[in-house]
Design a protein around this motif. Structure first.
Motif, mmCIF file in Angstrom:
data_model
loop_
_atom_site.group_PDB
_atom_site.id
_atom_site.type_symbol
_atom_site.label_atom_id
_atom_site.label_comp_id
_atom_site.label_asym_id
_atom_site.label_seq_id
_atom_site.Cartn_x
_atom_site.Cartn_y
_atom_site.Cartn_z
ATOM 1 N N MET A 1 3.810 21.159 -77.514
ATOM 2 C CA MET A 1 3.986 22.594 -77.564
ATOM 3 C C MET A 1 3.580 23.227 -76.244
ATOM 4 S SD MET A 1 4.765 24.959 -79.763
ATOM 5 C CE MET A 1 4.593 26.673 -79.981
ATOM 6 N N LEU A 2 2.432 22.794 -75.713
ATOM 7 C CA LEU A 2 1.950 23.360 -74.456
ATOM 8 C C LEU A 2 2.866 22.951 -73.303
ATOM 9 C CD1 LEU A 2 -0.264 24.916 -72.927
ATOM 10 C CD2 LEU A 2 -1.432 22.730 -72.642
ATOM 11 N N THR A 3 3.331 21.707 -73.326
ATOM 12 C CA THR A 3 4.209 21.253 -72.245
ATOM 13 C C THR A 3 5.532 22.010 -72.251
ATOM 14 O OG1 THR A 3 4.987 19.454 -73.652
ATOM 15 C CG2 THR A 3 3.216 18.939 -72.117
ATOM 16 N N GLU A 4 6.030 22.326 -73.440
ATOM 17 C CA GLU A 4 7.279 23.099 -73.523
ATOM 18 C C GLU A 4 7.096 24.491 -72.939
ATOM 19 O OE1 GLU A 4 8.211 23.039 -77.639
ATOM 20 O OE2 GLU A 4 8.784 20.926 -77.619
ATOM 21 N N THR A 5 5.950 25.089 -73.213
ATOM 22 C CA THR A 5 5.672 26.430 -72.696
ATOM 23 C C THR A 5 5.542 26.413 -71.176
ATOM 24 O OG1 THR A 5 4.492 26.918 -74.748
ATOM 25 C CG2 THR A 5 4.112 28.402 -72.899
ATOM 26 N N VAL A 6 4.840 25.429 -70.657
ATOM 27 C CA VAL A 6 4.658 25.326 -69.202
ATOM 28 C C VAL A 6 6.002 25.094 -68.515
ATOM 29 C CG1 VAL A 6 3.637 23.907 -67.380
ATOM 30 C CG2 VAL A 6 2.265 24.576 -69.344
ATOM 31 N N CYS A 7 6.806 24.208 -69.051
ATOM 32 C CA CYS A 7 8.113 23.933 -68.443
ATOM 33 C C CYS A 7 9.034 25.146 -68.517
ATOM 34 C CB CYS A 7 8.760 22.730 -69.108
ATOM 35 S SG CYS A 7 7.967 21.174 -68.671
ATOM 36 N N SER A 8 8.990 25.860 -69.625
ATOM 37 C CA SER A 8 9.807 27.073 -69.745
ATOM 38 C C SER A 8 9.357 28.133 -68.753
ATOM 39 C CB SER A 8 9.727 27.619 -71.167
ATOM 40 O OG SER A 8 10.237 26.683 -72.075
ATOM 41 N N ALA A 9 8.045 28.274 -68.566
ATOM 42 C CA ALA A 9 7.522 29.243 -67.594
ATOM 43 C C ALA A 9 7.920 28.855 -66.173
ATOM 44 C CB ALA A 9 6.004 29.339 -67.718
ATOM 45 N N LEU A 10 7.876 27.565 -65.873
ATOM 46 C CA LEU A 10 8.305 27.105 -64.543
ATOM 47 C C LEU A 10 9.777 27.415 -64.306
ATOM 48 C CD1 LEU A 10 6.571 23.622 -64.129
ATOM 49 C CD2 LEU A 10 6.231 25.649 -62.723
ATOM 50 N N SER A 11 10.588 27.177 -65.313
ATOM 51 C CA SER A 11 12.016 27.458 -65.175
ATOM 52 C C SER A 11 12.267 28.954 -64.993
ATOM 53 C CB SER A 11 12.779 26.957 -66.393
ATOM 54 O OG SER A 11 12.793 25.549 -66.407
ATOM 55 N N ALA A 12 11.557 29.783 -65.765
ATOM 56 C CA ALA A 12 11.726 31.229 -65.643
ATOM 57 C C ALA A 12 11.294 31.719 -64.272
ATOM 58 C CB ALA A 12 10.948 31.954 -66.743
ATOM 59 N N ALA A 13 10.174 31.201 -63.773
ATOM 60 C CA ALA A 13 9.703 31.601 -62.448
ATOM 61 C C ALA A 13 10.687 31.157 -61.369
ATOM 62 C CB ALA A 13 8.323 31.005 -62.180
ATOM 63 N N ILE B 1 17.805 26.597 -55.487
ATOM 64 C CA ILE B 1 16.560 26.913 -56.186
ATOM 65 C C ILE B 1 16.803 26.977 -57.690
ATOM 66 C CG2 ILE B 1 14.812 28.711 -56.514
ATOM 67 C CD1 ILE B 1 15.130 29.327 -53.499
ATOM 68 N N ALA B 2 17.921 27.563 -58.106
ATOM 69 C CA ALA B 2 18.252 27.631 -59.529
ATOM 70 C C ALA B 2 18.445 26.229 -60.112
ATOM 71 C CB ALA B 2 19.503 28.469 -59.737
ATOM 72 N N ALA B 3 19.061 25.350 -59.334
ATOM 73 C CA ALA B 3 19.258 23.972 -59.809
ATOM 74 C C ALA B 3 17.919 23.285 -60.040
ATOM 75 C CB ALA B 3 20.093 23.188 -58.799
ATOM 76 N N TYR B 4 16.997 23.440 -59.088
ATOM 77 C CA TYR B 4 15.663 22.866 -59.263
ATOM 78 C C TYR B 4 14.928 23.525 -60.426
ATOM 79 C CZ TYR B 4 15.772 20.115 -54.962
ATOM 80 O OH TYR B 4 16.069 19.197 -54.003
ATOM 81 N N ALA B 5 15.098 24.819 -60.622
ATOM 82 C CA ALA B 5 14.395 25.543 -61.677
ATOM 83 C C ALA B 5 14.876 25.137 -63.065
ATOM 84 C CB ALA B 5 14.576 27.050 -61.483
ATOM 85 N N LEU B 6 16.098 24.694 -63.198
ATOM 86 C CA LEU B 6 16.624 24.314 -64.502
ATOM 87 C C LEU B 6 16.221 22.904 -64.934
ATOM 88 C CD1 LEU B 6 20.176 25.895 -64.295
ATOM 89 C CD2 LEU B 6 18.225 26.681 -65.648
ATOM 90 N N ILE B 7 15.691 22.102 -64.017
ATOM 91 C CA ILE B 7 15.308 20.731 -64.357
ATOM 92 C C ILE B 7 14.228 20.679 -65.439
ATOM 93 C CG2 ILE B 7 14.220 18.629 -63.458
ATOM 94 C CD1 ILE B 7 15.833 19.056 -60.898
ATOM 95 N N PRO B 8 13.092 21.422 -65.306
ATOM 96 C CA PRO B 8 12.087 21.346 -66.381
ATOM 97 C C PRO B 8 12.629 21.781 -67.743
ATOM 98 C CG PRO B 8 11.159 22.436 -64.464
ATOM 99 C CD PRO B 8 12.612 22.257 -64.199
ATOM 100 N N LEU B 9 13.466 22.789 -67.767
ATOM 101 C CA LEU B 9 14.039 23.255 -69.025
ATOM 102 C C LEU B 9 14.944 22.183 -69.639
ATOM 103 C CD1 LEU B 9 14.219 25.648 -70.943
ATOM 104 C CD2 LEU B 9 16.220 26.414 -69.657
#
Length: 146
Positions: A1-13, A33-41
């Motif tokens: 749950m925490l990892t999903e939240t962190v990855c979603s926050a990284l993608s949003a940022a 930058i958008a391509a890199y940002a979508l990887i965690p999501l």
């Protein structure tokens, strides 16, 4: 749950930074930058993050890696002991033929350094080997007229 939240926050940022970069009319950089940002999501959505988290944070997984390492170590030690035993038996002349679980004669001993076709049991003394090497060098020098 925490990892999903962190990855979603990284993608949003990351997507926010990509939006600011696009606002400055640097569209290729924004797309990168958008391509890199979508990887965690994407990793969260495929379930890889949960798998990695389970792999890292479960003690039973680390015990399993320890057991696999111990198994590999035992294989390596027994192989080294077999090679040493075959080599020692050959030196003492105890090996007369290859049995059911034994290596053939000469298989446990590495080839001697020097000429490629020569093994440790062939050839003769070191002086003869050194003489062969020098005769080859002399032949090369004579060929070039030196």
């Amino acid at each position: 749950m925490l990892t999903e939240t962190v990855c979603s926050a990284l993608s949003a940022a990351g997507l926010g930074i990509a939006g600011l970069t696009a606002y400055r009319r640097r569209f290729r950089a924004a797309a990168r930058i958008a391509a890199y940002a979508l990887i965690p999501l994407g990793l969260v959505m495929t379930g890889i993050i949960d798998w990695v988290a389970d792999l890292v944070f479960k003690p039973s997984v680390w015990l399993g890696f320890g057991v696999l390492g111990l198994s590999w170590l035992l294989f390596a030690l027994t192989r080294a002991a077999d090679r040493r035993a075959v080599g020692a038996a050959e030196e003492h002349g105890a090996v007369s033929g290859a049995g059911a679980g034994e290596l053939p004669a000469g298989a446990g001993r590495p080839a001697a350094r020097g000429r490629p076709g020569r093994t440790a049991g062939q050839g003769g003394s070191k002086k003869a080997a050194a003489g062969d090497d020098f005769s080859e060098i002399e032949a090369i020098l004579k060929k070039h007229g030196i």
